[in-house]
Design an enzyme around this catalytic site. Structure first.
Site, PDB file in Angstrom:
ATOM      1  N   ARG A 165       0.820  -1.228   0.000  1.00 19.99           N
ATOM      2  CA  ARG A 165       0.000   0.000   0.000  1.00 19.99           C
ATOM      3  C   ARG A 165       0.851   1.274   0.000  1.00 19.99           C
ATOM      4  NH1 ARG A 165      -2.332  -3.636  -0.899  1.00 19.99           N
ATOM      5  NH2 ARG A 165      -4.365  -4.369  -0.189  1.00 19.99           N
ATOM      6  N   SER A 242     -10.336   0.691   3.310  1.00 20.50           N
ATOM      7  CA  SER A 242      -9.694   0.456   4.606  1.00 20.50           C
ATOM      8  C   SER A 242      -9.043   1.751   5.067  1.00 20.50           C
ATOM      9  CB  SER A 242      -8.611  -0.613   4.473  1.00 20.50           C
ATOM     10  OG  SER A 242      -9.197  -1.803   4.022  1.00 20.50           O
ATOM     11  N   GLU A 343      -4.286   4.679   5.775  1.00 20.90           N
ATOM     12  CA  GLU A 343      -4.000   4.319   4.373  1.00 20.90           C
ATOM     13  C   GLU A 343      -4.286   5.472   3.409  1.00 20.90           C
ATOM     14  OE1 GLU A 343      -5.289   0.351   2.938  1.00 20.90           O
ATOM     15  OE2 GLU A 343      -6.019   1.443   1.187  1.00 20.90           O
TER      16      GLU A 343
END
Ligand SMILES: Cc1cc2nc3c(=O)[nH]c(=O)nc-3n(C[C@H](O)[C@H](O)[C@H](O)COP(=O)(O)OP(=O)(O)OC[C@H]3O[C@@H](n4cnc5c(N)ncnc54)[C@H](O)[C@@H]3O)c2cc1C
Length: 351
Positions: A165, A242, A343
């Site tokens: 990520r 998320s 994130e």
């Protein structure tokens, strides 16, 4: 122009100036001019926006220029039936790209079905889902380097620092992706299905392939069950996906967390470099935050279907969402000594 209209969280104050870039030339010129103006005025770098599905923008908005990338075009080059190179302009809707490649019989992208946003942002956080990351398929990108104000073509994926990520492009305003090139394989079967939940849904053993159309359908169904496919009528999907990444810890720290959890079912996955990845969703729920946990005034809350998605229930503000994020982060830190990292890219605000 309220940026809330351009983010999936439906949060964010006004843009000082809003530019829609339909062509590569317009995009490069807009970013070049806005960068020069911002640097002369000592302001923060202009915001480049795709689908707004991985940003949290401050309630005060972005005083300078925001540039929306809407460039269009896809080209598939078949290499003698052995594979194909798919070139996609940055402004293309990502899931339309995936749908088209699956329905025309090319394998590779099916596990990445249902992810919102535009193609140019896909390398930015090395998008991944259901056991596949774009780093496995990305050949190279063309980009506008904002530091040297030049266009660079065919920058190899290996130069982008793609990790879990993350990438060298994320949160640094270093470059604008103009187009991406992906390597696809002839269908109709997918590569090995690595994600146990998906393998179960498909009725195949982990490591086996399945028809790519079935894989796409199963991924979309699993994602919908978790509120991870955008639906304007469903507040569980008014999110940035998320909100926290799964923490990646050294083995000794992961053992300490496991000991304090005193639960042998704690999910833990070894990574290639000897670290251990834990489940942020599990840590959150074990710290006392149930699905649907409300934030300030109930205007924001954890999704009722996924404890990792922070959602706008309607009428929320970015400050509300940040307050909820801090509550969750601090609760997990107090319970397990692990600090979760957001994130999405935070624009003009901080956790
Ligand atoms: C319901 C939901 C589910 C999700 N599921 C997943 C998932 O399974 N896996 C996953 O990895 N992510 C997931 N996400 C996060 C998000 O969809 C992806 O990160 C997506 O790639 C972001 O694309 P975007 O165009 O919306 O980017 P934006 O939110 O517009 O931008 C994100 C960042 O990328 C930068 N950026 C955008 N376009 C460019 C460009 N052309 N060049 C350089 N920088 C650029 C922006 O400046 C910003 O910093 C999910 C989000 C939601 C809302």
């Amino acid at each position: 122009m309220p940026l809330a209209e351009h983010t999936t969280l439906r949060l964010g104050g006004p843009a000082g100036r809003f530019v829609i870039a339909h062509s590569e030339e317009a995009l490069v010129a807009a970013v070049r001019d806005a960068d020069a103006e911002a640097s002369a005025a000592g302001e923060r770098a202009p915001l480049v926006l795709g689908g707004g599905s991985n940003v949290l923008v401050s309630d005060d908005g972005v005083p300078g220029t925001t540039i929306l990338v809407t460039t269009a075009g896809r080209e598939l080059r078949d290499i003698d039936g052995a594979g194909a190179i798919l070139t996609v302009e940055a402004g293309e809707d990502w899931d339309t790209v995936v749908e088209a490649s699956v329905s025309s019989g090319w394998s590779g992208l099916e596990c990445l079905s249902g992810i919102p946003g535009r193609a140019g942002a896909v390398p930015v956080q090395n998008v991944g889902a259901y056991g596949v990351e774009i780093s496995e398929l990305l050949i190279d990108v063309d980009l506008y380097d904002r530091r040297t104000a030049t266009v660079r073509t065919r920058v190899p994926a290996a130069e982008l620092g793609l990790g879990y990520r993350t990438s060298a492009l994320k949160g640094r305003d270093a470059a604008v992706v103009l187009r991406i090139r992906l390597a696809l394989t002839p269908g109709p079967l997918s590569g090995p299905i690595r994600y146990p939940e998906l393998a179960r849904a498909l009725g195949v053993p982990v490591g086996a392939g399945a028809p790519i159309t079935d894989v796409r359908a199963a991924v979309l169904e699993l994602r919908r069950s978790k509120g991870m496919v955008l639906d304007p009528a469903d507040h569980d999907t008014w999110s940035a996906g998320s909100f926290f990444t799964n923490p990646v810890l050294d083995a000794a720290t992961a053992d300490r967390v496991a000991a304090s959890a005193a639960d042998e079912r704690m999910p833990r996955w070894p990574t290639d470099n000897g670290m251990v990845k834990l489940s942020a969703a599990w840590l959150i729920s074990q710290s006392g935050f149930r699905r649907g946990h409300p934030g300030p005034g109930g205007r924001v809350g954890l999704s009722s279907r996924h404890s990792l998605a922070l959602t706008n229930r309607g009428g929320g503000t970015t400050e509300d969402l940040l307050a909820l994020a801090r509550e969750v982060r601090d609760g997990v830190r107090a319970r397990f000594g692990v600090t979760l990292t957001p994130e999405p890219v935070l624009v003009g605000c901080a956790l």
